[in-house]
Design a protein around this motif. Structure first.
Motif, PDB file in Angstrom:
ATOM      1  N   THR A 174       0.867  -1.182   0.000  1.00  0.00           N
ATOM      2  CA  THR A 174       0.000   0.000   0.000  1.00  0.00           C
ATOM      3  C   THR A 174       0.906   1.234   0.000  1.00  0.00           C
ATOM      4  OG1 THR A 174      -1.870   1.091   1.112  1.00  0.00           O
ATOM      5  CG2 THR A 174      -0.175   0.107   2.517  1.00  0.00           C
ATOM      6  N   TYR A 245      -2.579  -0.711  -8.476  1.00  0.00           N
ATOM      7  CA  TYR A 245      -3.448  -1.872  -8.656  1.00  0.00           C
ATOM      8  C   TYR A 245      -3.240  -2.516 -10.025  1.00  0.00           C
ATOM      9  CZ  TYR A 245      -7.744  -4.641  -8.892  1.00  0.00           C
ATOM     10  OH  TYR A 245      -8.645  -5.666  -9.014  1.00  0.00           O
ATOM     11  N   ARG A 248      -0.344  -5.248 -10.442  1.00  0.00           N
ATOM     12  CA  ARG A 248      -0.301  -6.465  -9.631  1.00  0.00           C
ATOM     13  C   ARG A 248       0.048  -7.704 -10.457  1.00  0.00           C
ATOM     14  NH1 ARG A 248      -5.064  -5.403 -11.464  1.00  0.00           N
ATOM     15  NH2 ARG A 248      -6.679  -6.994 -11.812  1.00  0.00           N
ATOM     16  N   LEU A 286      -3.665  -7.930  -1.917  1.00  0.00           N
ATOM     17  CA  LEU A 286      -4.490  -6.736  -1.790  1.00  0.00           C
ATOM     18  C   LEU A 286      -5.821  -7.067  -1.127  1.00  0.00           C
ATOM     19  CD1 LEU A 286      -3.914  -5.119  -5.303  1.00  0.00           C
ATOM     20  CD2 LEU A 286      -2.887  -4.434  -3.140  1.00  0.00           C
ATOM     21  N   ALA A 290     -10.188  -3.725  -2.898  1.00  0.00           N
ATOM     22  CA  ALA A 290      -9.407  -3.142  -3.988  1.00  0.00           C
ATOM     23  C   ALA A 290      -9.967  -3.543  -5.346  1.00  0.00           C
ATOM     24  CB  ALA A 290      -7.943  -3.557  -3.863  1.00  0.00           C
ATOM     25  N   THR A 296      -5.869   0.288  -5.253  1.00  0.00           N
ATOM     26  CA  THR A 296      -5.435  -0.081  -3.918  1.00  0.00           C
ATOM     27  C   THR A 296      -5.983   0.910  -2.900  1.00  0.00           C
ATOM     28  OG1 THR A 296      -3.393  -0.973  -4.853  1.00  0.00           O
ATOM     29  CG2 THR A 296      -3.395  -0.509  -2.494  1.00  0.00           C
TER      30      THR A 296
END
Length: 378
Positions: A174, A245, A248, A286, A290, A296
């Motif tokens: 984060t 995000y 990922r 996550l 999210a 995120t």
């Protein structure tokens, strides 16, 4: 001394015998050249040149990926797709042509089957998205990337003409730290006496209670100045969280990554992740929320705000309403990519966040009085 014709004749003879001078170049040198190329799509084209190139391209350490467009997600379709344009396949072209003919013929009867028309429209949208490749698809053949830079086509945060807004954020699982520099107007100083700046301005400010820099004028609170800075801050954090995000899948599939930077063509903001941040990102999944928000979650944060009504830099650039916001999550002990912790590490991160005149602006604003704010997670 051999003539040029003699040299060319020898080259042609060697070529006829099947000897290629490029084969004498060691693989390590070819990889060094590929690392200088960096552009992922150019490297993809290089891999189609020969079997040797095809075997060496996946071994590059550095890669740069420029995104052509961001395709927004439809209702219930999941994430937005970062798209890299690819040439449509012949079958897709023929299919689109056939559909166009059928639609022209059946147009008078379209009102009879609205559901079929909606389904066809949705299918056409899905095919349009399929003509673009996601960054994860483009990078899947690169097995040894250590340093990855990605560039979005546009800035995330819209601003009015003349407004300057720059941000840099560091994420692990984060947000770890973020610095935002903004100004309501940027212009050049007219010829004449120089306006006080930096240490000069600090020396002229009086009655500020120490710490440098003077007070924020009352108009800052009454004419929407504070509200504007809050909008800048939240918008920048949302932009950073959205980029985080989207990374990922790439981070998960490339365990060799040591440095990632996701920026935009306008240079407005940069999301940065180092080796420690990438490891944390892989180890800590996550939150479920999210996926629903396509970004995120940002934790509760402490913010340090510094403000100057007018900041004049050494090159004559003037920033009106110059504002520096340095952000760190509540209870976070480390900041930045260098591993330095506490207040000193956060100050160093802010000082090195930008280059050129903006670095000077950060240094000047850092001498101003600090105003502490708090923000809930979102």
């Amino acid at each position: 001394m051999q003539s040029k014709h003699r040299v060319f004749a020898e080259d042609l003879l060697l070529a006829a015998e099947g000897e290629d001078h490029f084969d004498r170049v060691p693989d390590s040198l070819v990889l060094l050249i590929f690392n200088k190329v960096a552009d992922a799509r150019s490297l993809g084209r290089c891999s189609a040149v020969s079997r040797r190139f095809n075997a060496l391209v996946p071994l590059v350490d550095d890669a740069c990926l420029r995104i052509d467009r961001v395709i927004p997600a439809g209702d219930g379709d999941g994430d937005a797709l970062l798209g890299l344009a690819g040439a449509p396949r012949p079958r897709a072209v023929l299919s689109h042509l056939l559909k166009a003919v059928l639609l022209a013929v059946l147009k008078p009867f379209a009102h009879c089957d609205a559901k079929s028309a909606a389904a066809a429209h949705k299918h056409a949208q899905a095919q349009a998205q399929q003509q673009h490749h996601s960054p994860a698809q483009v990078l899947k053949n690169f097995s040894s990337i250590r340093n990855l830079r990605m560039e979005l086509p546009v800035s995330d945060v819209g601003t009015d003409d003349g407004v300057v807004l720059r941000w840099k954020a560091v994420f692990g699982s984060t947000l770890q730290s973020c610095v935002i520099l903004g100004g309501t107007k940027v212009d050049r100083a007219a010829a004449g006496p120089r306006a006080p700046t930096g240490a000069d301005a600090d020396a002229e400010d009086a009655g500020d209670g120490g710490g440098g820099g003077g007070s924020i004028p009352e108009s800052f609170y009454t004419n929407g100045g504070l509200k504007l800075r809050v909008v800048w801050t939240i918008s920048s954090l949302i932009a950073a969280a959205t980029r985080h995000y989207l990374l990922r899948e790439i981070v998960k599939e490339h365990p060799t990554l040591e440095q990632v930077a996701l920026t935009d063509a306008n240079g407005q903001g940069t999301l940065s992740m180092g080796r420690e941040q990438l490891k944390e990102f892989r180890d800590k999944p996550l939150a479920a929320a999210a996926a629903a928000a396509n970004r995120t979650q940002v934790p509760a944060c402490n913010m340090k705000l510094r403000y100057a009504p007018l900041l004049e830099l050494s090159d004559g650039t003037r920033i009106h309403g110059a504002t520096l916001v340095v952000i760190r999550p509540v209870g976070e002990a480390t900041a930045g990519t260098g591993g330095g912790g506490g207040r000193k590490g956060l100050d160093e991160f802010a000082a090195n966040a930008f280059d050129g005149p903006l670095r000077e602006a950060v240094a000047a604003l850092s001498k101003r009085r600090t105003y502490l704010l708090e923000m809930n997670g979102f």
